[in-house]
Design a protein around this motif. Structure first.
Motif, PDB file in Angstrom:
ATOM      1  N   ASP A  50       0.855  -1.195   0.000  1.00 52.46           N
ATOM      2  CA  ASP A  50       0.000   0.000   0.000  1.00 52.46           C
ATOM      3  C   ASP A  50       0.890   1.243   0.000  1.00 52.46           C
ATOM      4  N   ARG A  51       0.280   2.381  -0.190  1.00 49.00           N
ATOM      5  CA  ARG A  51       1.035   3.633  -0.185  1.00 49.00           C
ATOM      6  C   ARG A  51       1.139   4.152   1.247  1.00 49.00           C
ATOM      7  N   PRO A  52       2.371   4.337   1.786  1.00 48.00           N
ATOM      8  CA  PRO A  52       2.546   4.776   3.185  1.00 48.00           C
ATOM      9  C   PRO A  52       2.577   6.312   3.289  1.00 48.00           C
ATOM     10  N   TYR A  53       1.410   6.909   3.356  1.00 47.21           N
ATOM     11  CA  TYR A  53       1.336   8.374   3.305  1.00 47.21           C
ATOM     12  C   TYR A  53       2.135   9.043   4.428  1.00 47.21           C
ATOM     13  N   GLU A  54       2.028   8.491   5.658  1.00 53.58           N
ATOM     14  CA  GLU A  54       2.738   9.110   6.776  1.00 53.58           C
ATOM     15  C   GLU A  54       4.247   9.070   6.561  1.00 53.58           C
ATOM     16  N   LEU A  55       4.748   7.928   6.116  1.00 53.67           N
ATOM     17  CA  LEU A  55       6.180   7.793   5.857  1.00 53.67           C
ATOM     18  C   LEU A  55       6.608   8.706   4.717  1.00 53.67           C
ATOM     19  N   GLU A  56       5.818   8.773   3.663  1.00 58.05           N
ATOM     20  CA  GLU A  56       6.152   9.645   2.537  1.00 58.05           C
ATOM     21  C   GLU A  56       6.211  11.102   2.965  1.00 58.05           C
ATOM     22  N   ASP A  57       5.268  11.519   3.801  1.00 60.32           N
ATOM     23  CA  ASP A  57       5.268  12.906   4.280  1.00 60.32           C
ATOM     24  C   ASP A  57       6.515  13.199   5.109  1.00 60.32           C
ATOM     25  N   THR A  58       6.898  12.251   5.965  1.00 56.13           N
ATOM     26  CA  THR A  58       8.084  12.435   6.795  1.00 56.13           C
ATOM     27  C   THR A  58       9.347  12.521   5.937  1.00 56.13           C
ATOM     28  N   LEU A  59       9.470  11.630   4.961  1.00 60.43           N
ATOM     29  CA  LEU A  59      10.641  11.657   4.071  1.00 60.43           C
ATOM     30  C   LEU A  59      10.694  12.957   3.280  1.00 60.43           C
ATOM     31  N   LYS A  60       9.544  13.431   2.855  1.00 64.35           N
ATOM     32  CA  LYS A  60       9.493  14.677   2.093  1.00 64.35           C
ATOM     33  C   LYS A  60       9.937  15.850   2.956  1.00 64.35           C
ATOM     34  N   GLU A  61       9.463  15.885   4.205  1.00 65.36           N
ATOM     35  CA  GLU A  61       9.846  16.964   5.119  1.00 65.36           C
ATOM     36  C   GLU A  61      11.344  16.966   5.391  1.00 65.36           C
ATOM     37  N   ARG A  62      11.944  15.784   5.404  1.00 61.88           N
ATOM     38  CA  ARG A  62      13.375  15.655   5.702  1.00 61.88           C
ATOM     39  C   ARG A  62      14.238  15.641   4.435  1.00 61.88           C
ATOM     40  N   ASN A  63      13.586  15.864   3.300  1.00 58.12           N
ATOM     41  CA  ASN A  63      14.280  15.954   2.015  1.00 58.12           C
ATOM     42  C   ASN A  63      15.067  14.679   1.695  1.00 58.12           C
ATOM     43  N   LYS A  64      14.514  13.529   2.079  1.00 57.97           N
ATOM     44  CA  LYS A  64      15.154  12.245   1.796  1.00 57.97           C
ATOM     45  C   LYS A  64      14.646  11.747   0.434  1.00 57.97           C
ATOM     46  N   LEU A  65      15.177  12.346  -0.619  1.00 51.61           N
ATOM     47  CA  LEU A  65      14.683  12.082  -1.960  1.00 51.61           C
ATOM     48  C   LEU A  65      15.024  10.670  -2.430  1.00 51.61           C
ATOM     49  N   LYS A  66      16.205  10.174  -2.065  1.00 46.58           N
ATOM     50  CA  LYS A  66      16.601   8.831  -2.479  1.00 46.58           C
ATOM     51  C   LYS A  66      15.642   7.787  -1.922  1.00 46.58           C
ATOM     52  N   GLU A  67      15.317   7.912  -0.647  1.00 50.00           N
ATOM     53  CA  GLU A  67      14.402   6.962  -0.016  1.00 50.00           C
ATOM     54  C   GLU A  67      13.002   7.073  -0.623  1.00 50.00           C
ATOM     55  N   MET A  68      12.588   8.294  -0.969  1.00 47.27           N
ATOM     56  CA  MET A  68      11.283   8.470  -1.610  1.00 47.27           C
ATOM     57  C   MET A  68      11.252   7.786  -2.972  1.00 47.27           C
ATOM     58  N   ASP A  69      12.350   7.872  -3.701  1.00 45.56           N
ATOM     59  CA  ASP A  69      12.421   7.221  -5.012  1.00 45.56           C
ATOM     60  C   ASP A  69      12.326   5.703  -4.881  1.00 45.56           C
ATOM     61  N   ILE A  70      12.954   5.144  -3.824  1.00 45.33           N
ATOM     62  CA  ILE A  70      12.892   3.702  -3.609  1.00 45.33           C
ATOM     63  C   ILE A  70      11.451   3.262  -3.377  1.00 45.33           C
ATOM     64  N   LEU A  71      10.736   3.989  -2.531  1.00 47.87           N
ATOM     65  CA  LEU A  71       9.342   3.652  -2.252  1.00 47.87           C
ATOM     66  C   LEU A  71       8.484   3.763  -3.504  1.00 47.87           C
ATOM     67  N   GLU A  72       8.701   4.800  -4.285  1.00 50.03           N
ATOM     68  CA  GLU A  72       7.904   5.012  -5.493  1.00 50.03           C
ATOM     69  C   GLU A  72       8.173   3.925  -6.528  1.00 50.03           C
ATOM     70  N   ARG A  73       9.428   3.507  -6.635  1.00 50.47           N
ATOM     71  CA  ARG A  73       9.796   2.478  -7.605  1.00 50.47           C
ATOM     72  C   ARG A  73       9.107   1.151  -7.318  1.00 50.47           C
ATOM     73  N   ASP A  74       8.927   0.833  -6.043  1.00 55.53           N
ATOM     74  CA  ASP A  74       8.341  -0.449  -5.661  1.00 55.53           C
ATOM     75  C   ASP A  74       6.826  -0.405  -5.498  1.00 55.53           C
ATOM     76  N   GLN A  75       6.225   0.749  -5.711  1.00 53.39           N
ATOM     77  CA  GLN A  75       4.795   0.900  -5.471  1.00 53.39           C
ATOM     78  C   GLN A  75       3.972   0.355  -6.635  1.00 53.39           C
ATOM     79  N   PRO A  76       3.143  -0.676  -6.412  1.00 54.00           N
ATOM     80  CA  PRO A  76       2.277  -1.162  -7.497  1.00 54.00           C
ATOM     81  C   PRO A  76       1.258  -0.093  -7.889  1.00 54.00           C
ATOM     82  N   GLU A  77       0.799  -0.159  -9.122  1.00 53.68           N
ATOM     83  CA  GLU A  77      -0.224   0.766  -9.572  1.00 53.68           C
ATOM     84  C   GLU A  77      -1.524   0.491  -8.829  1.00 53.68           C
ATOM     85  N   ALA A  78      -2.351   1.520  -8.707  1.00 52.41           N
ATOM     86  CA  ALA A  78      -3.645   1.368  -8.048  1.00 52.41           C
ATOM     87  C   ALA A  78      -4.466   0.303  -8.755  1.00 52.41           C
TER      88      ALA A  78
END
Length: 308
Positions: free
Chosen positions: A86-114
């Motif tokens: 599933d999409r982890p909204y809370e984790l994504e928001d935290t990574l975005k706030e901390r500018n952890k772009l690499k980790e955000m890319d990893i999550l996005e790459r593994d995210q199945p389509e809706a």
């Protein structure tokens, strides 16, 4: 026993030009007792090989092969698998706030389509055949793949992609295909083993499947590895099948019955499989996958030399 609900019946010949395997079934309802206490509160499918859960590795293989819809047959206490995809909204928001772009890319790459994942409950531990049968309404009347989540096949292209490509090249669009690999003859009693018939391209006809034979009577040293391409008529057999070994509805029994009506082929894939349902296989997989990583190889090799 299963009920009488089944997909509509269409002959394989009418589906032959529609061979594209769009859906894959992942039986993930097992208890993982061989890994207790690690699996007391966590599904065995979420144990990590390096930094990816087992189930993610197997899903990666399916996606590389062109699978469009992932069907997970789950049981109790497996909700974390659904959460993982599933999409982890809370984790994504935290990574975005901390500018952890690499980790955000990893999550996005593994995210199945809706809409690309489905989850259904097995509800009772009645074996692999029963687990596959539980996916019948999601699969419908089309060929599909089955990938066992505790078996990793290490190779590029992936094991399932090799199977699909070999079937297309051999014109085996309406066939059932089982992945196999060689094992030492003294170990055949630990596996399901196939008999080898005439070749058709990179495939070979199966002239039998034997569960855990003695080496003196084994038809070959080719063991069944946890990758299958099956036609939907398997569901019609599974819905009325009697329980077999261990009091479970065995997929092998259903395949033997279907083999009398449809072609079955074996495919010897390139690469190596790791049985991550065993502790030694799981540890070997961690070493093999880590050694492929430039960021880990040097330190790991230095550490292993201390013990070898």
């Amino acid at each position: 026993m299963p009920s009488k609900t089944s997909p509509s019946k269409t002959s394989p010949s009418k589906r032959s030009r529609l061979m594209k395997i769009r859906k894959a079934v992942f039986p993930v309802a097992g208890l993982g007792t061989r890994f207790l206490p690690a699996t007391k509160a966590m599904p065995k499918e979420m144990l990590t090989v390096v930094d990816r859960p087992l189930i993610q590795h197997v899903v990666d293989e399916a996606l590389e092969a062109g699978i469009e819809h992932l069907v997970f047959v789950t049981g109790r206490n497996k909700g974390v698998i659904e959460d993982h995809f599933d999409r982890p909204y809370e984790l994504e928001d935290t990574l975005k706030e901390r500018n952890k772009l690499k980790e955000m890319d990893i999550l996005e790459r593994d995210q199945p389509e809706a809409g690309a994942t489905s989850f259904t409950r097995q509800q009772a531990p009645l074996g692999l055949g029963h687990a596959v049968w539980c996916a019948r309404d999601i699969i419908g009347n089309e060929p599909f793949a089955v990938l066992l989540p505790d078996v990793l096949v290490k190779h590029k292209p992936s094991g399932l992609k090799q199977m699909i490509d070999a079937a297309a090249a051999a014109g085996a669009s309406s066939a059932n295909i089982i992945a196999v690999e060689e094992v030492p003859m003294e170990h055949v009693h630990m596996y399901g083993v196939v008999g080898v018939g005439p070749s058709k391209g990179d495939l070979f006809e199966l002239n039998g499947m034997v569960e855990k034979p003695k080496k003196e009577v084994a038809p070959s040293n080719l063991s069944i590895t946890g990758r299958y391409i099956l036609q939907p008529e398997i569901f019609n057999i599974l819905e009325t099948q009697e329980r077999g070994a261990g009091g479970e509805i065995q997929l092998t029994d259903a395949m033997l019955a279907l083999a009398g009506k449809q072609p079955f082929y074996g495919f010897k894939f390139k690469g190596k499989s790791y049985d991550c349902g065993s502790k030694s296989g799981f540890l070997a997989a961690n070493i093999a996958y880590a050694m492929d990583r430039e960021d880990l190889r040097g330190d790991l090799l230095s550490e292993m030399k201390k013990y070898v």
